[in-house]
Design a protein around this motif. Structure first.
Motif, PDB file in Angstrom:
ATOM      1  N   GLU A 568       0.849  -1.188   0.000  1.00  0.00           N
ATOM      2  CA  GLU A 568       0.000   0.000   0.000  1.00  0.00           C
ATOM      3  C   GLU A 568       0.885   1.237   0.000  1.00  0.00           C
ATOM      4  O   GLU A 568       1.901   1.293   0.712  1.00  0.00           O
ATOM      5  CB  GLU A 568      -0.875   0.008   1.249  1.00  0.00           C
ATOM      6  N   GLU A 586      -6.840   8.535  -2.141  1.00  0.00           N
ATOM      7  CA  GLU A 586      -7.012   7.113  -1.876  1.00  0.00           C
ATOM      8  C   GLU A 586      -5.660   6.413  -1.902  1.00  0.00           C
ATOM      9  O   GLU A 586      -4.727   6.833  -2.589  1.00  0.00           O
ATOM     10  CB  GLU A 586      -7.934   6.480  -2.931  1.00  0.00           C
ATOM     11  N   THR A 589      -2.484   0.471  -4.226  1.00  0.00           N
ATOM     12  CA  THR A 589      -2.050  -0.858  -3.790  1.00  0.00           C
ATOM     13  C   THR A 589      -1.606  -1.673  -4.998  1.00  0.00           C
ATOM     14  O   THR A 589      -1.850  -1.304  -6.146  1.00  0.00           O
ATOM     15  CB  THR A 589      -3.177  -1.633  -3.069  1.00  0.00           C
ATOM     16  N   LEU A 682       0.510  -5.248   3.803  1.00  0.00           N
ATOM     17  CA  LEU A 682      -0.749  -5.580   4.469  1.00  0.00           C
ATOM     18  C   LEU A 682      -0.886  -7.085   4.655  1.00  0.00           C
ATOM     19  O   LEU A 682      -0.614  -7.866   3.741  1.00  0.00           O
ATOM     20  CB  LEU A 682      -1.920  -5.049   3.650  1.00  0.00           C
ATOM     21  N   PRO A 684      -4.025  -9.207   5.909  1.00  0.00           N
ATOM     22  CA  PRO A 684      -5.379  -9.401   6.432  1.00  0.00           C
ATOM     23  C   PRO A 684      -5.445 -10.672   7.270  1.00  0.00           C
ATOM     24  O   PRO A 684      -4.950 -11.729   6.850  1.00  0.00           O
ATOM     25  CB  PRO A 684      -6.239  -9.515   5.174  1.00  0.00           C
ATOM     26  N   LEU A 746      -6.032  -2.316  10.916  1.00  0.00           N
ATOM     27  CA  LEU A 746      -6.961  -1.484  10.159  1.00  0.00           C
ATOM     28  C   LEU A 746      -8.409  -1.791  10.513  1.00  0.00           C
ATOM     29  O   LEU A 746      -8.783  -2.939  10.792  1.00  0.00           O
ATOM     30  CB  LEU A 746      -6.752  -1.703   8.659  1.00  0.00           C
ATOM     31  N   GLN A 747      -9.235  -0.744  10.462  1.00  0.00           N
ATOM     32  CA  GLN A 747     -10.676  -0.881  10.661  1.00  0.00           C
ATOM     33  C   GLN A 747     -11.332  -1.163   9.306  1.00  0.00           C
ATOM     34  O   GLN A 747     -12.156  -0.388   8.808  1.00  0.00           O
ATOM     35  CB  GLN A 747     -11.231   0.394  11.287  1.00  0.00           C
ATOM     36  N   ASP A 748     -10.966  -2.279   8.694  1.00  0.00           N
ATOM     37  CA  ASP A 748     -11.411  -2.601   7.338  1.00  0.00           C
ATOM     38  C   ASP A 748     -12.310  -3.830   7.282  1.00  0.00           C
ATOM     39  O   ASP A 748     -12.601  -4.351   6.208  1.00  0.00           O
ATOM     40  CB  ASP A 748     -10.200  -2.827   6.425  1.00  0.00           C
ATOM     41  N   ARG A 750     -11.501  -6.681   8.233  1.00  0.00           N
ATOM     42  CA  ARG A 750     -10.668  -7.877   8.120  1.00  0.00           C
ATOM     43  C   ARG A 750      -9.571  -7.908   9.195  1.00  0.00           C
ATOM     44  O   ARG A 750      -8.787  -8.845   9.246  1.00  0.00           O
ATOM     45  CB  ARG A 750     -10.020  -7.950   6.731  1.00  0.00           C
ATOM     46  N   ASN A 751      -9.538  -6.900  10.055  1.00  0.00           N
ATOM     47  CA  ASN A 751      -8.470  -6.790  11.063  1.00  0.00           C
ATOM     48  C   ASN A 751      -7.101  -7.005  10.417  1.00  0.00           C
ATOM     49  O   ASN A 751      -6.288  -7.813  10.855  1.00  0.00           O
ATOM     50  CB  ASN A 751      -8.692  -7.788  12.207  1.00  0.00           C
ATOM     51  N   THR A 752      -6.870  -6.241   9.370  1.00  0.00           N
ATOM     52  CA  THR A 752      -5.612  -6.326   8.641  1.00  0.00           C
ATOM     53  C   THR A 752      -4.477  -5.700   9.445  1.00  0.00           C
ATOM     54  O   THR A 752      -4.609  -4.592   9.963  1.00  0.00           O
ATOM     55  CB  THR A 752      -5.735  -5.611   7.286  1.00  0.00           C
TER      56      THR A 752
END
Length: 929
Positions: A568, A586, A589, A682, A684, A746-748, A750-752
């Motif tokens: 990223e 944005e 990636t 990253l 995930p 990350l708050q995505d 997926r707890n990445t």
């Protein structure tokens, strides 16, 4: 006359050795400051005392230039007018290891005792947050207090402080550590300069104290008010006695005293008549808006963090253990060399240094210090490894002929270890002293027959390996009893998997000519490659996608982790202190980027793939950033965007899996040609959990995934040391790193786990414009991580131990065929204890006792059992084992340690000790005198 209030005015200067000026420019100002201090103290007792910023290195720095002033300095220290210690330097908390912090306290106390008495003040005036084990560390150093400026209250531009709510109701609070240790915390609620430049003029003093008294009373829980008379590099206020007399005349109901920390603490404790707020665990400004936490210093100049991790690991996890083992064989322990190496390393540990938030000249000098400390550590390691290897019995290799090449592999971690490593060996040497013409020496070495050779272990079993001929090489010995001895040699590099090397022990191998007596053990020599683009061993299965990301299947739990290893990239218009992504942009990636993928290694012990991404990213921020920097626009309010112009970013990633590996190793290399950006990788997890675990100082700490309601910053990056882990009751994913101290969950959905690999910025930040073009980190970079899936409990299943071992390099030493006191496969100390992590093995400089340290990773009580693992330990536990603190002082408290002598020939002498939840346990072992 009784006074309603007492104003304690403490003279000090907060001395950053280097920051917005290079070290020597600050150094020269320090010399002037110390000269003026000594002169003022010589004038009489009305200027009562001065606190020397808690760090004894100031004394070293001053006497380096003014050695003739030592007697004056010592006199005022011994008279209690210059108060010194307890630290060697004021270090950053989150970016320096636990052992580095312990050495800092040890060296600070030892140095302070040379001049007088070390102060027992837990002094952290400007540290960028504090770790949860600080109260326990203070208590173990005989300190019952902590003075600090950050961690529970917002601090912003130019160190301005907010009046908003924070964890403590008062500037005085009770701080409880992870193990339950408590200290009295004193927050510099109005900063450590709230009593700076006190006026002597009556009218100015009236305005000054009218404001300052109200500011302090707002937060104080008692009538005792604290005023810090000094600030960063602040010259001493020489007329302070006169200023105090003016204040006393103007405000007769207040007692103004030229005070010190000890007297202030005694007064506060006597005056306390109300319950204080209790703060538990880490102080990371969790309950603030998140803009001024300075957390992104964890990713400023990542190369410094990598060098620091390597330097710390070499000293505390390799050099000290090896020197301790060599000491058991009679070699003198090099205390002075260790002190020199540690001091040189610790000179890079102040927050403005290791945090990477100074001008470029500062960080250039840091690189030199890292190299100097490393060179000392490497010398100690080489000397110790050679001494031990000389005592290892290698006569078992005699049957392979006189040209057998034995070597010893050392595991200096606290757990048994298996891993792939490479060892360079000299297959043959010809010394120049033999008198052969150089051409003849060259011919013989070039024509040396290397064919028909194999690698065997001490039992004669063949070990799968790869041999790379490095050709003709030059080398030299530096004997202790004669002139240097140069030679030419034929060198090879052997790569293999060392299996089950005992903790704090060694295994011996030899590269030999194959004969019929070899017992083969190569049944497991099949390839680890699997499928179209995959790898597989007993524990893990790895599959690589077209975009270069990979999927890992944990064969023990059945959990599948997908899309690991996507990169990223975002813009960064912040500074060395804090990250700021341009508004409305944005992240880029590699998710939609097709990668080049090829097999790099296919051996019985390891498989590896090379993945190459050809990526175009913006070259820099746009021209608006330069204007905003010059206008000193506070970084959260900046509007700059990313440039339309792009530059290539080629990332070469190697992912590898060893035959016995419990994790997948990821190494990424790239040449950064862009500015004003951040690069992350990253991972995930797709694990449902509201918390995660992180390695910190002597602690595996639990943190919330979601920030507190007060948090406004869109970024929630945090500090880590060895690893970060997301897990539930059934499965978990641990990501270990080498010197990559910043991560974010990350708050995505997926707890990445996002790990920062590079952050490139162009200014220091803080109180003015200080351009730092070298902080753009242009050029080559290499980073390493290990991805470790597990069953949900990283403590009991060994995932955290694997992550800790990832930090520690292997050591190998070539030796000859000879008899020796130690067996070819030897461990010295054996230990066990549920939830415990081994931390340190060294020798006490005063007593000569062996000092061993563990810490409890869990919140449950455990029992540590430690014993001699073999005859190599000699009579290690024949004397006495005792409980110690971090200063290596004997603690006689109950029956904490039970010494166990051998009952019969099948049991080894040793000791047992109870380890409380999250407790740091140090054991001293003395021999019979």
């Amino acid at each position: 006359m009784s006074h309603a209030k007492r104003a304690h005015i403490i003279s000090h200067t907060h001395w950053d050795r280097e920051w917005y000026l290079p070290y020597e420019k600050h150094h020269m100002r320090l010399v002037s400051l110390m000269d003026s201090l000594l002169d003022r103290l010589d004038q009489g007792p009305d200027f009562k005392s001065f606190y020397l910023d808690g760090q004894t290195i100031i004394i070293e720095d001053y006497l380096q230039v003014r050695p003739d002033q030592k007697d004056r300095l010592v006199k005022h220290i011994q008279d209690g007018r210059i108060i010194i210690g307890p630290w060697y330097i004021l270090q950053d908390a989150f970016l320096t290891s636990g052992e580095a912090n312990v050495r800092n306290m040890q060296v600070g106390h030892r140095d302070a005792k040379r001049y007088g008495t070390p102060s027992k003040i837990g002094y952290y005036p400007d540290t960028f947050g504090l770790v949860g084990q600080t109260p326990q560390l203070m208590r173990q150093a005989g300190i019952d207090n902590v003075f600090f400026g950050r961690g529970v209250k917002p601090t912003g531009f130019n160190n301005t402080v907010s009046d908003g709510s924070y964890e403590s109701s008062f500037s005085e609070l009770l701080w409880e550590g992870s193990d339950g240790s408590r200290v009295l915390g004193i927050l510099f609620a109005n900063w450590y300069s709230n009593g700076n430049e006190i006026p002597v003029d009556v009218e100015e003093a009236r305005k000054y104290w009218g404001r300052k008294l109200a500011d302090a009373e707002k937060y104080a829980s008692t009538r005792e008010l604290l005023y810090m008379n000094g600030c960063d590099h602040q010259p001493i206020q020489l007329d302070l006695p006169e200023a105090i007399r003016t204040a006393q005349q103007l405000f007769p109901d207040v007692e103004f005293v030229h005070s010190n920390f000890a007297d202030y603490l005694a007064a506060v404790e006597q005056s306390l008549d109300r319950e204080l707020s209790k703060v538990k665990g880490e102080l990371r400004s969790q309950r603030t808006d998140g803009w001024g936490t300075l957390v992104n210093t964890a990713s400023a100049r990542v190369y410094l963090k990598q060098m620091n991790q390597a330097g710390q690991a070499l000293l505390e996890k390799v050099a000290e253990p090896l020197a301790s083992l060599a000491h058991l064989l009679g070699q003198e322990y090099p205390h002075d060399r260790f002190t020199y190496a540690w001091k040189t390393l610790m000179q890079n540990h102040p927050h403005d240094s290791i945090c990477g938030c100074s001008v470029d000249e500062v960080h250039r000098e840091m690189v030199t210090r890292f190299d100097k400390s490393r060179h000392v550590a490497e010398t100690i390691i080489a000397d110790s490894a050679r001494r031990i290897a000389d005592e290892v019995d290698t006569t078992g290799f005699e049957r392979w002929g006189k040209d057998a090449c034995p070597f010893v592999v050392f595991n200096t971690s606290g757990w048994e270890r298996s891993d792939v490593l490479s060892v360079e060996l000299d297959a043959a040497r010809l010394y120049f002293r033999e008198g052969l013409p150089l051409a003849e020496t060259t011919r013989r070495m070039n024509e040396l027959d290397l064919s028909g050779r194999i690698l065997v272990d001490s039992e004669g079993k063949e070990v799968a390996c790869t041999v790379e001929d490095l050709g003709l090489q030059f080398g030299y010995d530096l004997p202790d009893d004669c002139f240097r001895q140069p030679y030419s040699c034929r060198r090879v590099r052997i790569t293999f998997e060392a299996e089950n090397v005992p903790a704090l022990g060694l295994r011996t191998y030899a590269w030999v000519r194959k004969s019929g007596s070899a017992a083969t053990s190569l049944a497991a020599s099949s390839s680890l490659l699997a499928g179209k683009r995959g790898m597989e061993n007993e524990w893990l299965k790895v599959d690589i996608s077209n975009n270069g990301s990979f999927t890992v299947t944990d064969k023990q739990t059945g959990r599948i982790y997908k899309e690991l290893g996507i990169y990223e990239n975002v813009g960064d218009i912040g500074n060395e202190y804090m990250f700021k992504q341009p508004d409305g942009t944005e992240a880029l990636t590699t998710r939609e980027l097709r990668a080049e993928i090829r097999v790099l290694e296919d051996t019985p012990y390891r498989a590896a793939y090379e993945i190459i991404h050809h990526w175009e990213i913006p070259a820099s921020a746009d021209e608006v950033l330069d204007r905003e920097q010059r206008e000193l626009i506070y970084y959260p309010q900046r509007t700059a965007q990313r440039s339309k112009h792009t530059v290539p970013l080629i990332i070469r990633t190697v992912i590898s899996l060893s035959r016995g590996g419990k994790g997948v190793v990821v190494e990424a290399s790239f040449n950064n040609g862009a500015k004003d950006h951040r690069l992350r990788v990253l991972f995930p997890t797709d694990i449902v959990s509201t918390t995660h675990k992180v390695d910190s100082m002597f602690e595996v700490v639990v943190r919330e995934n979601k920030p507190a309601p007060e948090w406004e910053n869109p970024s929630n990056t945090q500090h880590q040391q060895a690893f970060v882990d997301v897990s539930d009751a059934a499965a978990g994913l641990t990501v270990a790193n080498l010197g990559l101290n910043e991560y974010e969950v990350l708050q995505d959905g997926r707890n990445t786990i996002a790990v920062t690999l590079l952050r490139a910025v162009g200014e220091l930040g803080d109180w003015g414009l200080f351009p730092t073009p070298e902080a753009q980190c242009l050029g080559e970079h290499t980073v390493r991580l290990e991805i470790i899936p597990h069953n949900g409990d990283g403590i009991t299943n060994g995932a955290y131990a694997e992550a800790y071992q990832f930090q520690i390099p292997w050591t190998a030493e070539q030796t000859g065929i000879h008899a020796g006191a130690w067996a070819p496969d030897t461990a010295v100390v054996a230990w066990s204890g549920a939830g415990l992590a081994f931390s340190s093995l060294k020798v006490n400089p005063d007593s000569g006792d062996l000092m061993l340290r563990w810490y409890n990773m869990s919140g449950h009580q455990s029992e540590l059992n430690c014993s001699a693992a073999s005859s190599a330990a000699g009579d290690l536990f024949s004397g006495e084992a005792y409980w110690s603190n971090i200063l290596e002082e004997r603690i006689d408290e109950g029956n904490r340690i039970i010494l166990k002598h051998a009952i019969d020939s099948s049991s080894a002498p040793g000791c047992s000790i109870h380890a409380g939840p999250c407790e740091i346990v140090t054991v001293g072992v003395s021999k019979n005198k």
